[in-house]
Design a protein around this motif. Structure first.
Motif, PDB file in Angstrom:
ATOM      1  N   LEU A 174       6.049   1.588  -5.055  1.00 33.12           N
ATOM      2  CA  LEU A 174       5.309   2.211  -6.150  1.00 33.12           C
ATOM      3  C   LEU A 174       6.142   3.184  -6.977  1.00 33.12           C
ATOM      4  CD1 LEU A 174       1.950   3.012  -4.305  1.00 33.12           C
ATOM      5  CD2 LEU A 174       2.482   1.008  -5.699  1.00 33.12           C
TER       6      LEU A 174
ATOM      7  N   VAL B 125      -3.020  -3.682  -1.903  1.00 31.47           N
ATOM      8  CA  VAL B 125      -1.664  -4.201  -2.107  1.00 31.47           C
ATOM      9  C   VAL B 125      -1.336  -5.264  -1.070  1.00 31.47           C
ATOM     10  CG1 VAL B 125       0.783  -3.622  -2.281  1.00 31.47           C
ATOM     11  CG2 VAL B 125      -0.932  -1.958  -3.019  1.00 31.47           C
TER      12      VAL B 125
ATOM     13  N   ILE C 229      -0.889  -2.934 -10.341  1.00 33.42           N
ATOM     14  CA  ILE C 229      -0.352  -1.620  -9.983  1.00 33.42           C
ATOM     15  C   ILE C 229      -0.360  -0.706 -11.204  1.00 33.42           C
ATOM     16  CG2 ILE C 229       1.637  -0.372  -9.069  1.00 33.42           C
ATOM     17  CD1 ILE C 229       2.445  -2.936  -7.607  1.00 33.42           C
TER      18      ILE C 229
ATOM     19  N   ALA D 215      -3.028   3.773  -2.287  1.00 29.48           N
ATOM     20  CA  ALA D 215      -2.562   2.394  -2.165  1.00 29.48           C
ATOM     21  C   ALA D 215      -2.743   1.959  -0.719  1.00 29.48           C
ATOM     22  CB  ALA D 215      -1.102   2.284  -2.586  1.00 29.48           C
TER      23      ALA D 215
ATOM     24  N   LEU E  90      -6.104   1.060  -4.567  1.00 30.20           N
ATOM     25  CA  LEU E  90      -5.354  -0.137  -4.949  1.00 30.20           C
ATOM     26  C   LEU E  90      -5.067  -0.961  -3.712  1.00 30.20           C
ATOM     27  CD1 LEU E  90      -3.533  -1.867  -6.865  1.00 30.20           C
ATOM     28  CD2 LEU E  90      -1.684  -0.250  -6.343  1.00 30.20           C
TER      29      LEU E  90
END
Length: 301
Positions: A216, A155, A164, A180, A153
């Motif tokens: 998160l 970010v 997310i 992430a 992911l």
């Protein structure tokens, strides 16, 4: 078309669309959703009577039948349907995205031709779809080795909550780790008036990663079985994600923000990435994900 949300895949009979079909079949099985295989065709030679055009339509019907038959015979999907459309493929995929859970489209890979294809079909779909779009990139003919790498992911301060949530959901249904990644520069620090500015890379990375994990937390609480790892990379975001794309099962990034124009990082991944890329749109009225608070000056993507 009406009905429950489904997984939609664009299919034209090519090796690259077969890769997309394989991915879409997995998604439909894992999410326990029906699958819609869509194939678009149109007469490219100007005006012609319907009898002449019918030959091309029959060829299109044959392509679509093959895709649907593959889905029904090679998966445990409870509902696989075909959608034949006369017109532009990208426009149909966007239209179907209004009630779909996910749209999947194939891409040929790198090169000038691939960039044209991405711009006309995959890129347009990713920029305008109303639901997440997975662009399945492949280096060549199938079969392609199945990756069991993490869900990555990307970010930034502006990553939508929807991206997310999609990344956590994808990691959960596939039983994979979520990584992430936040990328950017390191702010320098002066330790004394007579000393030069010195970047403390280790401290910067630790602060950024701790802050990312904190961001998160709400999604981690909803998916406690998903292993989560945060990484701060001292590199431009597009370079960091391109480097990870080859080992990832899928890279998840945010999509267009109402303008129909994708950001530079997303465009770079779609053009040059070596694996599947999931583009998650910012839905109208959705709240923006909160910017990083502790240590936000240490890393900016």
């Amino acid at each position: 078309m009406t009905g429950p949300p489904d997984v939609v895949v664009g299919y034209d009979g090519s090796d690259f669309s077969m890769q997309a079909l394989e991915w879409a079949m997995d998604e439909a099985e894992l999410r326990r959703l029906p699958l819609t295989v869509t194939h678009a065709w149109r007469w490219p030679y100007g005006e012609a009577d319907e009898e002449v055009k019918s030959h091309l339509r029959k060829a299109a019907e044959h392509v679509l039948y093959h895709g649907v038959d593959c889905a029904r015979s090679r998966s445990a999907i409870t509902g696989a349907a075909g959608d034949l459309y006369e017109g532009a493929a990208a426009e149909r995929l966007v239209e179907l995205s209004a009630r779909a859970e996910l749209v999947v489209v194939g891409s040929r890979g790198m090169g000038a031709l691939a960039r044209t294809v991405v711009g006309s079909v995959a890129g347009y779909t990713a920029a305008h779809a109303r639901c997440p779009v997975v662009v399945v990139r492949g280096p060549g003919p199938i079969p392609v080795p199945r990756h069991r790498g993490a869900v990555v992911l990307g970010v930034t301060d502006h990553t939508p909550d929807a991206a997310i949530g999609f990344a956590f959901g994808e990691a959960a249904v596939r039983g994979l780790e979520l990584v992430a990644v936040r990328a950017g520069h390191v702010r320098t620090a002066a330790w004394g008036t007579a000393m030069p500015l010195v970047p403390d890379v280790e401290v910067a990375a630790q602060v950024a990663e701790e802050d990312l994990l904190q961001r998160l937390e709400p999604w981690q609480a909803g998916h406690p079985a998903v292993p989560v790892r945060a990484r701060f990379v001292t590199a431009p975001p597009k370079d960091a994600l391109l480097d990870l794309a080859g080992q990832a099962s899928v890279v998840v990034v945010g999509g267009a923000r109402g303008s129909g124009r994708l950001g530079s990082v997303t465009r770079t991944l779609l053009r040059h990435g070596t694996g599947p890329v999931a583009v998650v749109p910012v839905t109208e009225g959705a709240p923006r994900a909160e910017s990083a608070r502790p240590g936000e000056g240490w890393a900016r993507a």
